[in-house]
Design a protein around this motif. Sequence first.
Motif, PDB file in Angstrom:
ATOM      1  N   ILE A  66       0.839  -1.201   0.000  1.00 25.01           N
ATOM      2  CA  ILE A  66       0.000   0.000   0.000  1.00 25.01           C
ATOM      3  C   ILE A  66       0.873   1.250   0.000  1.00 25.01           C
ATOM      4  O   ILE A  66       0.591   2.229  -0.688  1.00 25.01           O
ATOM      5  CB  ILE A  66      -0.981  -0.012   1.199  1.00 25.01           C
ATOM      6  CG1 ILE A  66      -2.075  -1.056   0.947  1.00 25.01           C
ATOM      7  CG2 ILE A  66      -1.605   1.364   1.428  1.00 25.01           C
ATOM      8  CD1 ILE A  66      -3.051  -1.235   2.078  1.00 25.01           C
ATOM      9  N   CYS A  67       1.985   1.188   0.727  1.00 26.62           N
ATOM     10  CA  CYS A  67       2.880   2.344   0.790  1.00 26.62           C
ATOM     11  C   CYS A  67       3.371   2.734  -0.603  1.00 26.62           C
ATOM     12  O   CYS A  67       3.320   3.906  -1.001  1.00 26.62           O
ATOM     13  CB  CYS A  67       4.054   2.058   1.714  1.00 26.62           C
ATOM     14  SG  CYS A  67       4.946   0.534   1.300  1.00 26.62           S
ATOM     15  N   ALA A  68       3.785   1.739  -1.365  1.00 24.49           N
ATOM     16  CA  ALA A  68       4.299   2.007  -2.703  1.00 24.49           C
ATOM     17  C   ALA A  68       3.187   2.525  -3.605  1.00 24.49           C
ATOM     18  O   ALA A  68       3.371   3.441  -4.402  1.00 24.49           O
ATOM     19  CB  ALA A  68       4.916   0.738  -3.280  1.00 24.49           C
ATOM     20  N   ASN A  69       2.015   1.916  -3.442  1.00 22.46           N
ATOM     21  CA  ASN A  69       0.887   2.312  -4.280  1.00 22.46           C
ATOM     22  C   ASN A  69       0.447   3.754  -4.001  1.00 22.46           C
ATOM     23  O   ASN A  69       0.006   4.463  -4.898  1.00 22.46           O
ATOM     24  CB  ASN A  69      -0.272   1.358  -4.041  1.00 22.46           C
ATOM     25  CG  ASN A  69      -1.280   1.358  -5.171  1.00 22.46           C
ATOM     26  OD1 ASN A  69      -0.963   0.935  -6.285  1.00 22.46           O
ATOM     27  ND2 ASN A  69      -2.477   1.862  -4.910  1.00 22.46           N
ATOM     28  N   GLU A  70       0.569   4.165  -2.749  1.00 25.03           N
ATOM     29  CA  GLU A  70       0.068   5.489  -2.374  1.00 25.03           C
ATOM     30  C   GLU A  70       1.115   6.593  -2.475  1.00 25.03           C
ATOM     31  O   GLU A  70       0.793   7.772  -2.356  1.00 25.03           O
ATOM     32  CB  GLU A  70      -0.491   5.449  -0.947  1.00 25.03           C
ATOM     33  CG  GLU A  70      -1.744   4.597  -0.800  1.00 25.03           C
ATOM     34  CD  GLU A  70      -2.774   4.905  -1.870  1.00 25.03           C
ATOM     35  OE1 GLU A  70      -3.144   6.090  -2.029  1.00 25.03           O
ATOM     36  OE2 GLU A  70      -3.185   3.973  -2.584  1.00 25.03           O
ATOM     37  N   CYS A  71       2.380   6.230  -2.666  1.00 20.19           N
ATOM     38  CA  CYS A  71       3.425   7.248  -2.703  1.00 20.19           C
ATOM     39  C   CYS A  71       3.190   8.217  -3.862  1.00 20.19           C
ATOM     40  O   CYS A  71       3.126   7.804  -5.023  1.00 20.19           O
ATOM     41  CB  CYS A  71       4.798   6.597  -2.840  1.00 20.19           C
ATOM     42  SG  CYS A  71       6.099   7.839  -2.981  1.00 20.19           S
ATOM     43  N   PRO A  72       3.055   9.492  -3.577  1.00 18.82           N
ATOM     44  CA  PRO A  72       2.743  10.447  -4.639  1.00 18.82           C
ATOM     45  C   PRO A  72       3.913  10.638  -5.611  1.00 18.82           C
ATOM     46  O   PRO A  72       3.726  11.155  -6.705  1.00 18.82           O
ATOM     47  CB  PRO A  72       2.437  11.731  -3.882  1.00 18.82           C
ATOM     48  CG  PRO A  72       3.105  11.603  -2.568  1.00 18.82           C
ATOM     49  CD  PRO A  72       3.137  10.142  -2.257  1.00 18.82           C
ATOM     50  N   ARG A  73       5.114  10.265  -5.197  1.00 19.19           N
ATOM     51  CA  ARG A  73       6.285  10.456  -6.062  1.00 19.19           C
ATOM     52  C   ARG A  73       6.818   9.145  -6.641  1.00 19.19           C
ATOM     53  O   ARG A  73       7.914   9.112  -7.179  1.00 19.19           O
ATOM     54  CB  ARG A  73       7.408  11.128  -5.253  1.00 19.19           C
ATOM     55  CG  ARG A  73       7.098  12.543  -4.806  1.00 19.19           C
ATOM     56  CD  ARG A  73       7.035  13.467  -6.016  1.00 19.19           C
ATOM     57  NE  ARG A  73       6.518  14.777  -5.645  1.00 19.19           N
ATOM     58  CZ  ARG A  73       7.210  15.896  -5.757  1.00 19.19           C
ATOM     59  NH1 ARG A  73       8.438  15.869  -6.195  1.00 19.19           N
ATOM     60  NH2 ARG A  73       6.652  17.039  -5.430  1.00 19.19           N
ATOM     61  N   GLN A  74       6.084   8.088  -6.448  1.00 16.92           N
ATOM     62  CA  GLN A  74       6.552   6.757  -6.874  1.00 16.92           C
ATOM     63  C   GLN A  74       7.978   6.482  -6.374  1.00 16.92           C
ATOM     64  O   GLN A  74       8.814   5.919  -7.087  1.00 16.92           O
ATOM     65  CB  GLN A  74       6.502   6.599  -8.402  1.00 16.92           C
ATOM     66  CG  GLN A  74       5.104   6.422  -8.958  1.00 16.92           C
ATOM     67  CD  GLN A  74       4.388   7.739  -9.164  1.00 16.92           C
ATOM     68  OE1 GLN A  74       4.951   8.677  -9.707  1.00 16.92           O
ATOM     69  NE2 GLN A  74       3.157   7.826  -8.699  1.00 16.92           N
ATOM     70  N   ALA A  75       8.237   6.945  -5.156  1.00 17.57           N
ATOM     71  CA  ALA A  75       9.572   6.755  -4.585  1.00 17.57           C
ATOM     72  C   ALA A  75       9.744   5.363  -3.994  1.00 17.57           C
ATOM     73  O   ALA A  75      10.842   4.956  -3.646  1.00 17.57           O
ATOM     74  CB  ALA A  75       9.822   7.807  -3.513  1.00 17.57           C
ATOM     75  N   LEU A  76       8.643   4.639  -3.869  1.00 24.32           N
ATOM     76  CA  LEU A  76       8.712   3.298  -3.303  1.00 24.32           C
ATOM     77  C   LEU A  76       8.400   2.262  -4.374  1.00 24.32           C
ATOM     78  O   LEU A  76       7.514   2.471  -5.209  1.00 24.32           O
ATOM     79  CB  LEU A  76       7.692   3.156  -2.156  1.00 24.32           C
ATOM     80  CG  LEU A  76       8.070   3.809  -0.833  1.00 24.32           C
ATOM     81  CD1 LEU A  76       6.830   4.068  -0.005  1.00 24.32           C
ATOM     82  CD2 LEU A  76       9.029   2.904  -0.071  1.00 24.32           C
ATOM     83  N   SER A  77       9.131   1.172  -4.304  1.00 23.83           N
ATOM     84  CA  SER A  77       8.801   0.082  -5.215  1.00 23.83           C
ATOM     85  C   SER A  77       8.844  -1.222  -4.425  1.00 23.83           C
ATOM     86  O   SER A  77       9.532  -1.337  -3.414  1.00 23.83           O
ATOM     87  CB  SER A  77       9.797   0.043  -6.362  1.00 23.83           C
ATOM     88  OG  SER A  77      11.106   0.008  -5.846  1.00 23.83           O
ATOM     89  N   MET A  78       8.065  -2.180  -4.877  1.00 19.35           N
ATOM     90  CA  MET A  78       8.044  -3.461  -4.186  1.00 19.35           C
ATOM     91  C   MET A  78       9.009  -4.408  -4.891  1.00 19.35           C
ATOM     92  O   MET A  78       8.921  -4.613  -6.117  1.00 19.35           O
ATOM     93  CB  MET A  78       6.628  -4.051  -4.211  1.00 19.35           C
ATOM     94  CG  MET A  78       5.601  -3.186  -3.495  1.00 19.35           C
ATOM     95  SD  MET A  78       6.019  -2.824  -1.768  1.00 19.35           S
ATOM     96  CE  MET A  78       5.683  -4.387  -0.977  1.00 19.35           C
ATOM     97  N   ILE A  79       9.911  -4.960  -4.111  1.00 22.87           N
ATOM     98  CA  ILE A  79      10.875  -5.904  -4.692  1.00 22.87           C
ATOM     99  C   ILE A  79      10.736  -7.241  -3.970  1.00 22.87           C
ATOM    100  O   ILE A  79      10.305  -7.278  -2.814  1.00 22.87           O
ATOM    101  CB  ILE A  79      12.327  -5.381  -4.572  1.00 22.87           C
ATOM    102  CG1 ILE A  79      12.669  -5.163  -3.091  1.00 22.87           C
ATOM    103  CG2 ILE A  79      12.482  -4.079  -5.364  1.00 22.87           C
ATOM    104  CD1 ILE A  79      14.143  -4.890  -2.869  1.00 22.87           C
ATOM    105  N   PRO A  80      11.033  -8.339  -4.651  1.00 24.65           N
ATOM    106  CA  PRO A  80      10.856  -9.648  -3.998  1.00 24.65           C
ATOM    107  C   PRO A  80      11.645  -9.727  -2.695  1.00 24.65           C
ATOM    108  O   PRO A  80      12.765  -9.230  -2.612  1.00 24.65           O
ATOM    109  CB  PRO A  80      11.391 -10.642  -5.027  1.00 24.65           C
ATOM    110  CG  PRO A  80      11.296  -9.918  -6.332  1.00 24.65           C
ATOM    111  CD  PRO A  80      11.496  -8.477  -6.036  1.00 24.65           C
ATOM    112  N   GLU A  81      11.023 -10.318  -1.707  1.00 23.74           N
ATOM    113  CA  GLU A  81      11.682 -10.492  -0.422  1.00 23.74           C
ATOM    114  C   GLU A  81      12.988 -11.275  -0.630  1.00 23.74           C
ATOM    115  O   GLU A  81      13.004 -12.263  -1.373  1.00 23.74           O
ATOM    116  CB  GLU A  81      10.756 -11.260   0.533  1.00 23.74           C
ATOM    117  CG  GLU A  81      11.290 -11.465   1.928  1.00 23.74           C
ATOM    118  CD  GLU A  81      11.467 -10.159   2.689  1.00 23.74           C
ATOM    119  OE1 GLU A  81      10.817  -9.166   2.336  1.00 23.74           O
ATOM    120  OE2 GLU A  81      12.290 -10.128   3.622  1.00 23.74           O
ATOM    121  N   GLY A  82      14.051 -10.809  -0.026  1.00 27.18           N
ATOM    122  CA  GLY A  82      15.333 -11.497  -0.177  1.00 27.18           C
ATOM    123  C   GLY A  82      16.218 -10.890  -1.254  1.00 27.18           C
ATOM    124  O   GLY A  82      17.404 -11.128  -1.289  1.00 27.18           O
ATOM    125  N   SER A  83      15.631 -10.086  -2.135  1.00 28.24           N
ATOM    126  CA  SER A  83      16.444  -9.440  -3.164  1.00 28.24           C
ATOM    127  C   SER A  83      16.830  -8.040  -2.679  1.00 28.24           C
ATOM    128  O   SER A  83      16.459  -7.628  -1.590  1.00 28.24           O
ATOM    129  CB  SER A  83      15.675  -9.349  -4.480  1.00 28.24           C
ATOM    130  OG  SER A  83      14.572  -8.476  -4.328  1.00 28.24           O
TER     131      SER A  83
END
Lengths: 100, 404, 183, 290
Positions: free
Chosen positions: A81-98
């Motif tokens: 949700i954090c990545a989805n809501e970030c107004p600057r697209q500063a967050l991205s979801m990466i696979p756990e462990g990578s």
Amino acid sequence: MEKQQDMPTSTPAKRRVLGPCSHILVAAHTGSWRMERPQVEEEACIRCGICSKYCPTACITVNKEGCPLEFDWHYCKGCGICANECPRQALSMIPEGSGE
Amino acid sequence: MMAIKMFDGNGAAVEAIRLARPGVIAAYPITPQSSIAEHLADAVAEGAIKAEYVRVESEHSAMSISIGAQLTGVRVATATASVGLALMHEVCGVAAGCRVPIVMPVVNRSLVAPWSLWCDHSDTMAERDTGWLQFYASTVQEILDLQLCAYRISEHEDVMIPSMVCFDGFYLSHSMQRVDTPSDEEAWDFVKPYVKKNMYLDTKDVMFINDLCPTVEHTEMKYQQMMGFKRAAQVSDEIFAEYEKRFGRKLKQVEAYRLEDAEVAVVTIGSMSGTGKYVVEQLREKGIKAGLLRICMFRPFPDQKIHEALKNIPVIGVIDRSCGLGGAQGPVCSEVKAAMYGENSKIYGYIGGIAGRDISDGSFRKIFDELLGIKEGKSETVSTWFDVEENAMNIREVETNANV
Amino acid sequence: MHKIKFYGIGGQGAVTAAKILSIAVSLHQNEYAITVPAYGHERRGAPVFAHIIVDDKPVLLNCYVYEPDIVVVFDENLIDMGVDVGEGCTENTILVINSGNEEMIRRYKDTYGFKKVFACNATEAALKNIGLNIPNSAMLGALAHSGVVEIGAVVSAVTESFGKVGEKNGKAARYAYEHTCEA
Amino acid sequence: MLTYKTQPKGAVSPGINTCQGCMIDVIFRNVLDIMGEDTVLVIPPGCSAQFSGCGPEASVTVPGIQGNLENSAAIAAGIAAGFKYQGNDHTQVVSIAGDGATVDIGIQSLSGAMERNDNILYICYDNEAYMNTGIQGSSSTPLAASTTTTPAGKPVNSKDLMQIVMAHHVPYAASASIANLPDLRKKVKKAKEIKGCRVLHIMSPCPTGWGYKMSKTVEVAREAIQNGSWVLMEYEDGRVKLGKKPSQLGDVEKYFSMQKRFKGVTQEEKEEVSRHLIERYEYLEKLAAL
């Protein structure tokens, strides 16, 4: 009329309680559910705190200086949700462990 | 100072509630309990009871509110009957499991269907395993006495189990009788202020009540309740003794009436008991050794006291005022038989007085006649449904157009 | 022991009268009573019964009255409403009836075989003293002639039971007592 | 009595077993943050029961009780009455129940509490079906939505809780959404300051039940506001106040396409839903104009 604080209670320091009640504040290790984790692009983050407000587990700390976001990996469920809501697209979801 | 006052059964229940000084009242009117809900509202309006009166929209909410309120540390009052108790059933279990020691008068009335306004015990017998103490009064006086004692028994810290004080609709609820009533001060000195203990809702002492209990603990919770019932049996003896000392009236879990040398006996519960005793006296005058055992406390079931009282009596009839449909016997009879296991007494179950059908002196004479017939070897069976009409299966015969 | 049965019509206060009789004998004669009302669906105009047992010692019986010593009829029309007020009666049963009509009283005697009858126009007594057609207090006044209760006890019990209109009801009871005749 | 094995976040444990992407945690945290530690909770079984705890383990730092599915309002009313009798006019009594526990089985006890104006704050988080038990339809499930008990789509519209609440003349009621937390917080604050029976109806989409990616919860909720599926409004002193007018009122195309529960919806049904949303909004506008 009797005030609540004046009412006697039979509460010694340690006592037995009959019946069901919860009385030990614990936390589930919800971090173990995570398949993906948020990763912040430090330059893009404006420290607005929206991710933190919408985070269901309240596991994001916004720092005024240095690395803008800190995640409490013990509780982050990896919902994204954090990545989805970030107004600057500063967050991205990466696979756990990578990643780092 | 005791005073003789006049109350009907509902009035006696209200008086006991008034004497126990509840802080919150939530009662939904239902025949034949209605005058309890009304008189409590009156008492609050007049200032005779200084309580919050919550005019509820159902019995379910009445019990829910009672639980919520009592958990904040106040004594609550509610009352119900029949289908109202059935509607409460779900929440009655919560009160019991959360160990909220509510004392509730229940005016016995038949459950639907068929619709009926009148007395039998199908309502409270359906609640017998809900985890509440159950007392059955036999006179209006006893409604007041039992209820005052019930506060002490239920609220005892080893017990912490709610109580139903059951009394028969109309036979007691609407029967005006003289009642020896303690003064406000004497009663308060006996009942004592409500002290919140065990679980409660207090923002200064946090706990979350009635959360999901995993299987690994659930049996233990029930075991705790069972232990509460065990203690309730002892505690009620102590409280009854204290009550007698203070107010001079003897209350007993089971009342043995002329049983010492009895050769036949009936076991009764509720308002029928007086009529039964009357007939015992009549039979005794004729030289027949009849006796009666009245069950006053049904939960916890005083099995040992019953065993002790009945063990030497060869022929016993147990009268249930509810049908125990599908059961081996009516509920009272089943329990009495279990209590008498190992004895040679012949025990017969009777079912009658359903939905207000009168259990008269004639009914008792018929039952005793049958039991005496057994005793003398003249017969081997009894008329279990002692007051059913012969045409029971055919009381509706209709013309029908349907092709059936 | 006196076994009494009240017969009335919904709205006449027969059940209340039974309760007041209990008060009268319990508080003012130091006796004991039980009352068992036989309620139907509560509505005006339907026959209503109440059963009362009075004794000088605590009453064990807690059931209906099947063989009444005294029958109290609050409405003379009950005979035409399919109500058998003679049920369980013997020739020793006393009838107390709300009636000023000799013809009606005779019908009750002939139909049910009552030998001893106290008649009182309780409706008139009520209208005159209370202004309402509720004959219950007056009927208790008339009942005092049967010997089961003293008129003084009735007046006291009635007066304290009816609050604001207690005095008027007390007067109705005494008026009725004074205007009851053995018929 | 409460002992801490972990540091709470506000008044709530940081690790709660709610599903990934569920925002009920956010509702609890914000509500308790505003209501303060002098608060007693009433929670029925359901998703929110994750906050009642399990066995000896607690999830919140305030006291509370888990009642039955249908009596949260009544238990809360009892607690409020108990406090009132004891002269305690400060402790807040808050029920947090789902839509099933509110508009279905709990509507009677809520109606009673609203009519009596018992001093409670009743919060319904609405995920539009019985999600905790496997996505069975409730009377809050919208027209055309598929659930395990409305597999072909719900043939009728949902109950309008806000209008039911308004018909009880409560002193304050509002709808809110997890998509607009400042608005939600403002309404909780307002509710806190008012005495009597206050009701908050908060939309809380369910990724599992509605069939969308768990990261999209806020986005879906925002879309619902934009097309009028969820109307932000307040009811205070008998007056209706609407939030910002939905920018795409009645346009459910995108909203439906985001969620699997609307997968089989026909064009006709979409039009019916759309018409309903527009009509409802226009009706509310008229109320607001009064």
